[in-house]
Scaffold this motif. Structure first.
Motif, PDB file in Angstrom:
ATOM      1  N   THR A 210      38.115  45.654 146.826  1.00 16.15           N
ATOM      2  CA  THR A 210      39.174  45.495 147.777  1.00 16.15           C
ATOM      3  C   THR A 210      40.373  45.019 147.312  1.00 16.15           C
ATOM      4  O   THR A 210      41.487  45.353 147.749  1.00 16.15           O
ATOM      5  N   LEU A 211      40.415  44.358 146.049  1.00 17.66           N
ATOM      6  CA  LEU A 211      41.684  44.142 145.213  1.00 17.66           C
ATOM      7  C   LEU A 211      42.342  45.415 144.862  1.00 17.66           C
ATOM      8  O   LEU A 211      43.685  45.715 144.792  1.00 17.66           O
ATOM      9  N   ASN A 212      41.217  46.325 144.352  1.00 15.32           N
ATOM     10  CA  ASN A 212      41.818  47.544 144.021  1.00 15.32           C
ATOM     11  C   ASN A 212      42.594  48.675 144.919  1.00 15.32           C
ATOM     12  O   ASN A 212      43.426  48.856 144.761  1.00 15.32           O
ATOM     13  N   GLY A 213      42.067  48.273 146.112  1.00  5.97           N
ATOM     14  CA  GLY A 213      42.581  48.962 147.273  1.00  5.97           C
ATOM     15  C   GLY A 213      43.920  48.290 147.770  1.00  5.97           C
ATOM     16  O   GLY A 213      44.804  49.244 147.878  1.00  5.97           O
ATOM     17  N   ALA A 214      43.982  47.107 147.611  1.00 11.65           N
ATOM     18  CA  ALA A 214      45.226  46.516 147.957  1.00 11.65           C
ATOM     19  C   ALA A 214      46.164  46.852 146.794  1.00 11.65           C
ATOM     20  O   ALA A 214      47.461  47.019 147.097  1.00 11.65           O
ATOM     21  N   ALA A 215      45.721  46.906 145.716  1.00 14.91           N
ATOM     22  CA  ALA A 215      46.775  46.903 144.815  1.00 14.91           C
ATOM     23  C   ALA A 215      47.319  48.339 144.585  1.00 14.91           C
ATOM     24  O   ALA A 215      48.460  48.826 144.513  1.00 14.91           O
ATOM     25  N   TYR A 216      46.411  49.339 144.998  1.00 13.68           N
ATOM     26  CA  TYR A 216      46.895  50.962 144.888  1.00 13.68           C
ATOM     27  C   TYR A 216      47.637  50.923 146.273  1.00 13.68           C
ATOM     28  O   TYR A 216      48.507  51.704 146.029  1.00 13.68           O
ATOM     29  N   SER A 217      47.503  50.086 147.214  1.00  7.35           N
ATOM     30  CA  SER A 217      48.469  50.429 148.426  1.00  7.35           C
ATOM     31  C   SER A 217      49.761  49.955 148.202  1.00  7.35           C
ATOM     32  O   SER A 217      50.753  50.598 148.759  1.00  7.35           O
ATOM     33  N   VAL A 218      49.854  48.999 147.257  1.00  4.52           N
ATOM     34  CA  VAL A 218      51.137  48.400 147.081  1.00  4.52           C
ATOM     35  C   VAL A 218      51.869  49.393 145.902  1.00  4.52           C
ATOM     36  O   VAL A 218      53.097  49.756 146.242  1.00  4.52           O
ATOM     37  N   VAL A 219      51.163  49.938 144.851  1.00  6.20           N
ATOM     38  CA  VAL A 219      51.613  50.812 143.965  1.00  6.20           C
ATOM     39  C   VAL A 219      52.141  52.058 144.686  1.00  6.20           C
ATOM     40  O   VAL A 219      53.162  52.565 144.435  1.00  6.20           O
ATOM     41  N   ILE A 220      51.446  52.567 145.604  1.00  7.05           N
ATOM     42  CA  ILE A 220      51.842  53.772 146.490  1.00  7.05           C
ATOM     43  C   ILE A 220      52.797  53.461 147.153  1.00  7.05           C
ATOM     44  O   ILE A 220      53.913  54.307 147.528  1.00  7.05           O
ATOM     45  N   SER A 221      52.877  52.458 147.790  1.00 10.29           N
ATOM     46  CA  SER A 221      54.187  51.947 148.570  1.00 10.29           C
ATOM     47  C   SER A 221      55.219  51.868 148.017  1.00 10.29           C
ATOM     48  O   SER A 221      56.269  52.483 148.241  1.00 10.29           O
ATOM     49  N   PHE A 222      55.241  51.343 146.633  1.00  6.18           N
ATOM     50  CA  PHE A 222      56.403  51.312 145.976  1.00  6.18           C
ATOM     51  C   PHE A 222      56.861  52.652 145.499  1.00  6.18           C
ATOM     52  O   PHE A 222      58.022  52.948 145.512  1.00  6.18           O
ATOM     53  N   ALA A 223      55.970  53.583 145.027  1.00  4.88           N
ATOM     54  CA  ALA A 223      56.524  55.168 144.872  1.00  4.88           C
ATOM     55  C   ALA A 223      56.930  55.658 146.094  1.00  4.88           C
ATOM     56  O   ALA A 223      58.105  56.452 146.055  1.00  4.88           O
ATOM     57  N   LEU A 224      56.290  55.550 147.108  1.00 10.52           N
ATOM     58  CA  LEU A 224      56.835  56.370 148.450  1.00 10.52           C
ATOM     59  C   LEU A 224      58.091  55.484 148.910  1.00 10.52           C
ATOM     60  O   LEU A 224      59.279  56.479 149.271  1.00 10.52           O
ATOM     61  N   PHE A 225      58.460  54.222 148.818  1.00  7.22           N
ATOM     62  CA  PHE A 225      59.578  53.695 149.143  1.00  7.22           C
ATOM     63  C   PHE A 225      60.962  54.238 148.337  1.00  7.22           C
ATOM     64  O   PHE A 225      61.723  54.422 148.890  1.00  7.22           O
ATOM     65  N   ASN A 226      60.550  54.263 146.912  1.00 12.72           N
ATOM     66  CA  ASN A 226      61.764  54.900 146.171  1.00 12.72           C
ATOM     67  C   ASN A 226      62.085  56.237 146.316  1.00 12.72           C
ATOM     68  O   ASN A 226      63.036  56.715 146.274  1.00 12.72           O
ATOM     69  N   PHE A 227      60.962  56.979 146.522  1.00 17.30           N
ATOM     70  CA  PHE A 227      61.205  58.610 146.813  1.00 17.30           C
ATOM     71  C   PHE A 227      61.711  58.902 148.270  1.00 17.30           C
ATOM     72  O   PHE A 227      62.774  59.558 148.396  1.00 17.30           O
TER      73      PHE A 227
END
Length: 404
Positions: free
Chosen positions: A118-135
C-alpha cells in the motif's frame, strides 16, 4: 477523476505485488522508491553527460530521460539487494526452520508485504504525479487547444485533474524543480497563447542580432509559419514545419537561444507583457529603425539650401523608390546591420541594387559610432538619438531613421 483512477490502480497493483513478493522485497522497494526520487535528479546529471556520447543529442529527450534513468538505476540496485536478502531468509525457513515455522513465515511475509505494498502504491502515485505535473506544466500552456493531437489532450487531462484534485500541490512539494523551469514554461505559454507578442519577441534587443546572424532569420521570413501561428494551429503542425524542424536539429543554435532566454528570463517576460525592458531601455540605440524618407529629404534641403530644383526632384524620386525598405538594426551585443541599403552605381537606366551591411556600433559619450561593411565596401557613420529618432551622419550626408 483520472488521477484517482490511476492512484487506485497503482495501489491495487502494488498490494498484489507485495502479497506475492513478500515483506522484505516490498520494504526494500519502498525505501528504494524514496531514495530514487531524492537522488534521481542528481544521478540524472551523469546520464545527461553520458547520453551525447551514446549518440543521443536532442536536449529535450536528454532532459526527459536522464532523471528517469537515474530513478530506475537506483530502484534496480535496491530490488537486487532485496532479492538477495529475501533469498537468504527464504532458504533459512525452507531448510532449517521446519514446516510449521515456514508456513507461519510465508503467511506473515505475504500479508505484511501486502500492507507495505500500500505504501509502495502511494509512493508510486506521488512520484508519477510529480512527473506528470512537471511535464503537463508545459503542455497545458503551450498546447491547450482542442485541436491538438489526442496524446497531448490525454496528457493535458492528467495535468488539469492534478490541479483540480489538489495533487499538484503534493507533486510540487515533493521535489520542486528550479524556478527557471517554471518561469520558462510560463514564458512559453505566454508566447504560444498570444501570437501577437511574437512580433514584440523579435524586437527584443538580445534577439535582434540572432535573427540577422543565424538561421532564426528563416523563421521571421516564413509566411506559412506566421499564418499558422496566428491562426492558432496545433503545436504539432507548427513543429512539423520544415523550417522549425531544421532549427530544432541545430543543437548549437538551440543552446544559444536558450542561453539568451535563461539570462534574460524575467526581463524578457516583462518586455513581452509591457513592451518595456528594464535591462536594455537605457541604451537608446537598440532596436530596429526604419528609414524616414521624408525627413531625410528635408535634411538634404537643409544641408544644401541651394540645391537645384531639378536635382532635388530626381533625388526625391530615387529616395522614395529605393530607401523605402531600408532598415538599421542595433543589437545588444554591439552588432549593427544596415539592410537593403541602395547603391547608385548602376547605369541610369537600371534600378539600383540593395546591399546588406554588417558591422558594429559603439557608444561614445552619448553619441554613437557605426561601422559596417559588405562586399569589400566599408562605411563609417556618426549617430545620435533620443530613443525615437536616429540621426545618422556620413560626411555631409544626413539620414533619419524612426524607431520601429
Amino acid at each position: 477523476m483520472t488521477i484517482w483512477i490511476l492512484s487506485l490502480l497503482l495501489v491495487a497493483a502494488a498490494v498484489g505485488l507485495g502479497l506475492r513478493q513478500g515483506a522484505i522485497r516490498a520494504a526494500f522497494s519502498f525505501i528504494g522508491i524514496v531514495f530514487a526520487a531524492l537522488l534521481a535528479t542528481t544521478l540524472g546529471k551523469l546520464f545527461a553527460w553520458l547520453m551525447p556520447h551514446l549518440g543521443i543529442h536532442n536536449q529535450t529527450v536528454i532532459w526527459m530521460l536522464a532523471p528517469i534513468e537515474g530513478f530506475v538505476l537506483i530502484l534496480i540496485l535496491f530490488k537486487s539487494a532485496a532479492f538477495f536478502v529475501h533469498h537468504k531468509v527464504e532458504m533459512f525457513y525452507k531448510y532449517k526452520a521446519g514446516d510449521l515455522r515456514l508456513s507461519l513465515w510465508e503467511r506473515m511475509n505475504g500479508r505484511l508485504g501486502a500492507c507495505i505494498g500500500t505504501l509502495n502504491g502511494a509512493a508510486y502515485s506521488v512520484v508519477i504525479s510529480f512527473a506528470l505535473f512537471n511535464f503537463t506544466y508545459w503542455t497545458t500552456q503551450i498546447a491547450p487547444g482542442p485541436d491538438e493531437n489526442w496524446k497531448v489532450r490525454f496528457v493535458n487531462r492528467f495535468g488539469n485533474d492534478l490541479d483540480s484534485t489538489g495533487m499538484s500541490k503534493v507533486a510540487k512539494s515533493v521535489a520542486p524543480l528550479s524556478q527557471n523551469y517554471y518561469k520558462t514554461a510560463d514564458l512559453a505559454g505566454l508566447i504560444c497563447q498570444n501570437p501577437k507578442v511574437v512580433q514584440r519577441l523579435a524586437s527584443y534587443p538580445p534577439f535582434l542580432s540572432l535573427l540577422q546572424d543565424t538561421d532564426l532569420r528563416q523563421l521571421a521570413e516564413n509566411s506559412d509559419l506566421a499564418n499558422s501561428w496566428k491562426s492558432g494551429a496545433p503545436l504539432g503542425q507548427i513543429l512539423n514545419n520544415d523550417t522549425v524542424k531544421g532549427i530544432l536539429k541545430n543543437n548549437d543554435l538551440v543552446d544559444l537561444v536558450y542561453g539568451v532566454v535563461e539570462t534574460n528570463l524575467d526581463d524578457l517576460t516583462g518586455y513581452l507583457k509591457t513592451g518595456q525592458s528594464a535591462k536594455y531601455d537605457s541604451e537608446k540605440i537598440l532596436g530596429r529603425w526604419d528609414f524616414n524618407v521624408g525627413v531625410s529629404l528635408a535634411m538634404v534641403r537643409q544641408m544644401r539650401p541651394n540645391i537645384p530644383p531639378r536635382e532635388y526632384a530626381v533625388t526625391r524620386i530615387l529616395w522614395n523608390s529605393n530607401y523605402a525598405n531600408t532598415v538599421f538594426i542595433a543589437g545588444s551585443d554591439g552588432k549593427a546591420f544596415l539592410n537593403k541599403w541602395p547603391t547608385f552605381k548602376n547605369p541610369p537606366n537600371q534600378t539600383p541594387s540593395t546591399v546588406d551591411f554588417k558591422g558594429n556600433w559603439e557608444e561614445n559619450g552619448g553619441n554613437y559610432t557605426i561601422q559596417v561593411s559588405a562586399n569589400g565596401e566599408n562605411k563609417s557613420y556618426r549617430a545620435t538619438t533620443d530613443g525615437l529618432r536616429l540621426t545618422v551622419s556620413e560626411g555631409k550626408n544626413v539620414y533619419i531613421f524612426d524607431h520601429e
